[in-house]
Design an enzyme around this catalytic site. Structure first.
Site, PDB file in Angstrom:
ATOM      1  N   ASP A  54       0.871  -1.153   0.000  1.00 36.18           N
ATOM      2  CA  ASP A  54       0.000   0.000   0.000  1.00 36.18           C
ATOM      3  C   ASP A  54       0.926   1.227   0.000  1.00 36.18           C
ATOM      4  O   ASP A  54       2.050   1.141   0.469  1.00 36.18           O
ATOM      5  CB  ASP A  54      -0.821  -0.080   1.290  1.00 36.18           C
ATOM      6  CG  ASP A  54      -1.718   1.105   1.481  1.00 36.18           C
ATOM      7  OD1 ASP A  54      -2.328   1.538   0.498  1.00 36.18           O
ATOM      8  OD2 ASP A  54      -1.819   1.580   2.613  1.00 36.18           O
ATOM      9  N   ASP A  74      -2.056  -1.018   5.765  1.00 34.79           N
ATOM     10  CA  ASP A  74      -2.238  -0.389   7.067  1.00 34.79           C
ATOM     11  C   ASP A  74      -3.322  -1.042   7.914  1.00 34.79           C
ATOM     12  O   ASP A  74      -3.674  -0.566   8.961  1.00 34.79           O
ATOM     13  CB  ASP A  74      -2.478   1.113   6.929  1.00 34.79           C
ATOM     14  CG  ASP A  74      -3.696   1.410   6.065  1.00 34.79           C
ATOM     15  OD1 ASP A  74      -4.538   0.512   5.907  1.00 34.79           O
ATOM     16  OD2 ASP A  74      -3.799   2.526   5.549  1.00 34.79           O
TER      17      ASP A  74
HETATM   18  P1  ADP Z   1      -4.180   4.293   0.154  1.00 31.29           P
HETATM   19  O1  ADP Z   1      -4.419   3.144  -0.742  1.00 31.29           O
HETATM   20  O2  ADP Z   1      -3.237   5.266  -0.462  1.00 31.29           O
HETATM   21  O3  ADP Z   1      -3.814   3.925   1.527  1.00 31.29           O
HETATM   22  P2  ADP Z   1      -6.976   4.684   0.916  1.00 31.29           P
HETATM   23  O4  ADP Z   1      -7.531   3.435   0.328  1.00 31.29           O
HETATM   24  O5  ADP Z   1      -6.870   4.756   2.397  1.00 31.29           O
HETATM   25  O6  ADP Z   1      -5.578   5.085   0.244  1.00 31.29           O
HETATM   26  O7  ADP Z   1      -7.844   5.890   0.404  1.00 31.29           O
HETATM   27  C1  ADP Z   1      -7.964   6.158  -0.975  1.00 31.29           C
HETATM   28  C2  ADP Z   1      -8.291   7.573  -1.237  1.00 31.29           C
HETATM   29  O8  ADP Z   1      -9.580   7.872  -0.706  1.00 31.29           O
HETATM   30  C3  ADP Z   1      -7.350   8.557  -0.587  1.00 31.29           C
HETATM   31  O9  ADP Z   1      -6.277   8.863  -1.400  1.00 31.29           O
HETATM   32  C4  ADP Z   1      -8.273   9.758  -0.391  1.00 31.29           C
HETATM   33  O10 ADP Z   1      -8.323  10.517  -1.561  1.00 31.29           O
HETATM   34  C5  ADP Z   1      -9.626   9.154  -0.167  1.00 31.29           C
HETATM   35  N1  ADP Z   1      -9.973   9.043   1.262  1.00 31.29           N
HETATM   36  C6  ADP Z   1     -10.217   7.932   1.959  1.00 31.29           C
HETATM   37  N2  ADP Z   1     -10.547   8.209   3.234  1.00 31.29           N
HETATM   38  C7  ADP Z   1     -10.485   9.544   3.356  1.00 31.29           C
HETATM   39  C8  ADP Z   1     -10.713  10.478   4.422  1.00 31.29           C
HETATM   40  N3  ADP Z   1     -11.050  10.097   5.631  1.00 31.29           N
HETATM   41  N4  ADP Z   1     -10.533  11.770   4.154  1.00 31.29           N
HETATM   42  C9  ADP Z   1     -10.189  12.188   2.930  1.00 31.29           C
HETATM   43  N5  ADP Z   1      -9.969  11.371   1.914  1.00 31.29           N
HETATM   44  C10 ADP Z   1     -10.125  10.074   2.079  1.00 31.29           C
HETATM   45 MG    MG Z   2      -4.272   2.909   3.127  1.00 35.19          MG
END
Ligand code: ADP
Ligand code: MG
Length: 684
Positions: free
Chosen positions: A346, A545
């Site tokens: 990730d 994570d």
């Molecule tokens: P990653 O794969 O980079 O860990 P996530 O799956 O956690 O990312 O989230 C994907 C995208 O969704 C983030 O890049 C963000 O744009 C959006 N996102 C998710 N949760 C939130 C939040 N609580 N606040 C703002 N944006 C969020």
């Molecule tokens: Mg993530």
């Protein structure tokens, strides 16, 4: 998921591990009683041996102490054998009991006694080492004091840990270990959390920070409000999980156990045939040695060492991992790490620090920057997402307080929807907002062009687009090195999966040189990709994570969750939890797993070769007829010790990493001290 778990538990309860078998045997006759037994029984047998050697007593009388001694010494073994028979898991105890019974029935009491003696001593040795290993792990993961200094109405009072309750205030002085998990409510200090995280660098804590039982308070006095006690604490959960891991079995161990069972009738057949051939002999001496040979064959071929081959290696590997803050939940998880050829990581919080800097506020036309920030803060106020944390921090610095609404929902991998004093806010990724309200697309695209290369959190209030917050996080400094190391270890494909936008993903991905990038993935798309990989035969390890990435971690051949704390560890679907956020633990895990696999293979080879050599010695009557069985017992014991010693080499694997990290840390401190001194000596 829950289905998987039940399947695993039943598997465990059906088949016993060697350590469990040891435990049941130990439960049947307690440790101290065994020591007493071996002393009394041993003396009785010795009496007969001496009397025989010096002709002190008439033949018949001199046999009596040995008979009593033999029965005493063999009693625990007989009990364990009965246990094996009851479980229809006929194995080493049954074989050994059969050997002793044969000797007793042929009136070779001293032989039976000395054999039972050495087997009992061997059994205690093994049981104790197994316990010692467990204790070593418990020590590794820190010591929780059993008394806590509780502050009640301003007065300090020492309470036993069992009486401490959640919500009470506990005072911890410098130099003391924390008795409970809690939140600091007064004071500041540095805390060494190495026992939990394997991280040598102490962390600084102040009011509102979480602190954990079993870690060491270094510099200042702190008061904390208890959030968890006893088994509910992080360290309590870790200890419990390690205990469960030790009881879990690998498929290899199950095969070994089946082989060991198949072994028993074969060995008995060989022993019977040999005995029968010998009593047919013309030679009186050969006929006399028949029973002794029968006994020797059974003893040297006892599969004790074979059964220890894998569990001892696993325990040692768990300990080596725990020292570096790696929590392996099951033996199969450790085994899976050895064959990994594809690693998926990730991005946010795994390859990067997950600590974002808010670098840009880009309000839409007619919206003020302050309103945009206020909306972002109100939307994110309850989110644990790294992006949210950074926005909240910025808000705090700008004196923007969240309004405290409780009416919100987090949409995984997309964003947050909250009904606040400002109206209904949707805060999250661009594609999600456009999905909710396609009309905002042109405005949003204009804003997005201004935060090119940054992660953007977009804000919409009551369907009206307000703009975006552009954030950037930094790549962890060892990510590139870790990826190189993984390649050295023969990992063929390293990919990055992220929910972030393509431009950001590309920047990070090129920087650390991964083979493939999947950007703008929704959590379910990550999951689907992982499933596709595993279905195509790739042995996939996924690092994530843990909270957002749960399904993907569960779908991979091995899921590694990073930087978890508290209750997350146990609840999480990953097979391995990293208590710190050091990516270098991933290649270490693969190495450890391979090392463990090699050692198990060596152990199996040692056990089988030693049994074959022993069989050769016994059938060719190299060993003296009356001391032979005792020597066979010793021989069997020695094989067990060799296997244990070989496994325990794993304890030390990774020590160099822990040491060099500690060294680096102390060097760092010296440097810091040096600079302080340097400052002081400067003329003012
Ligand atoms: P990653 O794969 O980079 O860990 P996530 O799956 O956690 O990312 O989230 C994907 C995208 O969704 C983030 O890049 C963000 O744009 C959006 N996102 C998710 N949760 C939130 C939040 N609580 N606040 C703002 N944006 C969020
Ligand atoms: Mg993530």
């Amino acid at each position: 998921m829950s289905q998987l778990q039940t399947a695993d538990t039943t598997e465990i309860s059906h088949a016993q591990t060697a350590s469990e078998a040891l435990e049941t045997a130990a439960a049947e006759v307690s440790g101290e009683r065994k020591v007493l037994l071996s002393l009394v029984g041993g003396t009785l047998v010795l009496l007969t041996l001496l009397s025989n050697a010096f002709g002190l007593l008439p033949e018949l009388v001199s046999q009596i102490p040995a008979l009593i001694g033999a029965v005493l010494l063999a009693a625990p073994l007989f009990l364990s054998a009965l246990g094996e028979i009851r479980r229809t898991q006929i194995s080493s105890n049954t074989l050994a009991s059969l050997a002793i019974l044969a000797a007793l029935m042929s009136q070779m009491y001293a032989v039976a006694g000395s054999l039972a003696f050495i087997l009992l001593v061997a059994d205690q040795f093994v049981t104790r080492t197994a316990r010692g290993a467990q204790r070593a792990i418990e020590q590794l993961i820190g010591l929780t004091p059993d008394i806590a200094r509780v502050v009640i109405d301003g007065a300090e009072q020492d309470l036993p840990l069992e009486e401490v309750q959640v919500g009470q205030i506990v005072r911890v002085r410098p130099g003391e270990n924390l008795p409970v998990d809690g939140v600091v409510i007064e004071g500041r200090s540095t805390i060494n959390q190495a026992s939990l995280t394997g991280e040598a660098v102490p962390v600084e804590v102040a009011v509102k920070d979480h602190v954990y039982a079993g870690t060491t308070n270094l510099t200042g006095g702190i008061d904390l409000r208890v959030t968890e006690v006893g088994a509910e604490t992080t360290i309590g959960k870790v200890t419990q999980l390690i205990g469960e891991a030790e009881k879990s079995k690998t498929p290899k161990q199950l095969i070994i156990e089946q082989v060991a069972q198949f072994f028993v009738p074969v060995v008995v057949a060989i022993a019977v045939v040999t005995w029968w051939a010998m009593i047919q002999s013309e030679d009186q001496a050969v006929r006399d040695a028949a029973v002794s040979t029968f006994v020797q064959i059974l003893v040297v071929t006892c599969p004790t060492a074979l059964l220890l081959a894998s569990p001892t290696a696993m325990v040692a590997a768990f300990a080596a991992a725990a020292r570096l803050g790696i929590l392996i939940k099951k033996a199969t998880n450790l085994e899976a790490a050895a064959t990994i050829d594809t690693v998926v990581m990730d991005k946010t919080g795994t390859m990067t620090t997950g600590v974002f800097e808010v670098s840009k506020l880009v309000p839409a036309e007619g919206v003020s920057g302050a309103d945009l920030l206020r909306a972002a803060v109100n939307g994110e106020q309850h989110s644990n997402h790294p992006l949210a944390a950074s926005i909240l921090k910025t808000g705090k610095a700008a004196n923007v307080e969240p309004d405290g609404t409780r009416d919100y929902e987090e949409v995984h991998g997309r964003g947050v929807r909250a009904r606040t004093s400002m109206g209904e806010l949707c805060v999250g990724r661009a594609t999600w907002l456009v999905e909710l309200n396609p009309a905002i697309k042109p405005e949003l695209e204009k804003v997005e062009a201004k935060i090119e290369g940054m992660s953007g959190v977009h804000v919409m209030k009551d369907g009206q687009y307000m703009g975006a917050v552009g954030l950037a996080d930094t790549v962890r400094k060892n990510t590139k090195k870790v990826i190189e190391r993984l390649r050295e270890l023969g990992v063929r494909q390293i990919a990055m999966f992220t929910g972030d936008r393509v431009s950001v993903a590309k920047r990070v991905g090129m920087n650390v040189e991964v083979d493939a990038i999947e950007a703008e993935c929704l959590p379910e798309e990550k999951h689907e990709q992982i499933r596709r990989l595993t279905r195509s035969g790739a042995k996939t390890l996924m690092v994530g994570d843990g909270i957002n990435d749960g399904p993907s971690l569960a779908a991979a051949d091995l899921g590694v969750a990073m930087g978890l704390s508290g209750s997350d560890i146990a609840a999480n679907s990953a097979g391995v939890a990293l208590m710190n956020d050091d990516l270098s633990r991933v290649p270490f895990l693969i190495e450890l797993s391979r090392r463990a696999r090699a050692i198990v293979t060596q152990n199996i080879a040692i056990a089988i070769i030693m049994a074959l050599i022993g069989l050769g010695l016994a059938t060719t009557r190299v060993l003296n007829e009356s001391y032979g069985p005792f020597l066979a017992g010793l021989y069997q014991f020695a094989t067990g010790v060799i296997v244990i010693a070989n496994s325990f080499r794993l304890f030390r694997f990774g020590e160099h990493i822990a040491e060099s990290e500690a060294e680096q840390e102390s060097e760092g401190m010296v440097r810091r001290e040096g600079s302080i001194r340097g400052l002081r000596s400067q003329p003012s």
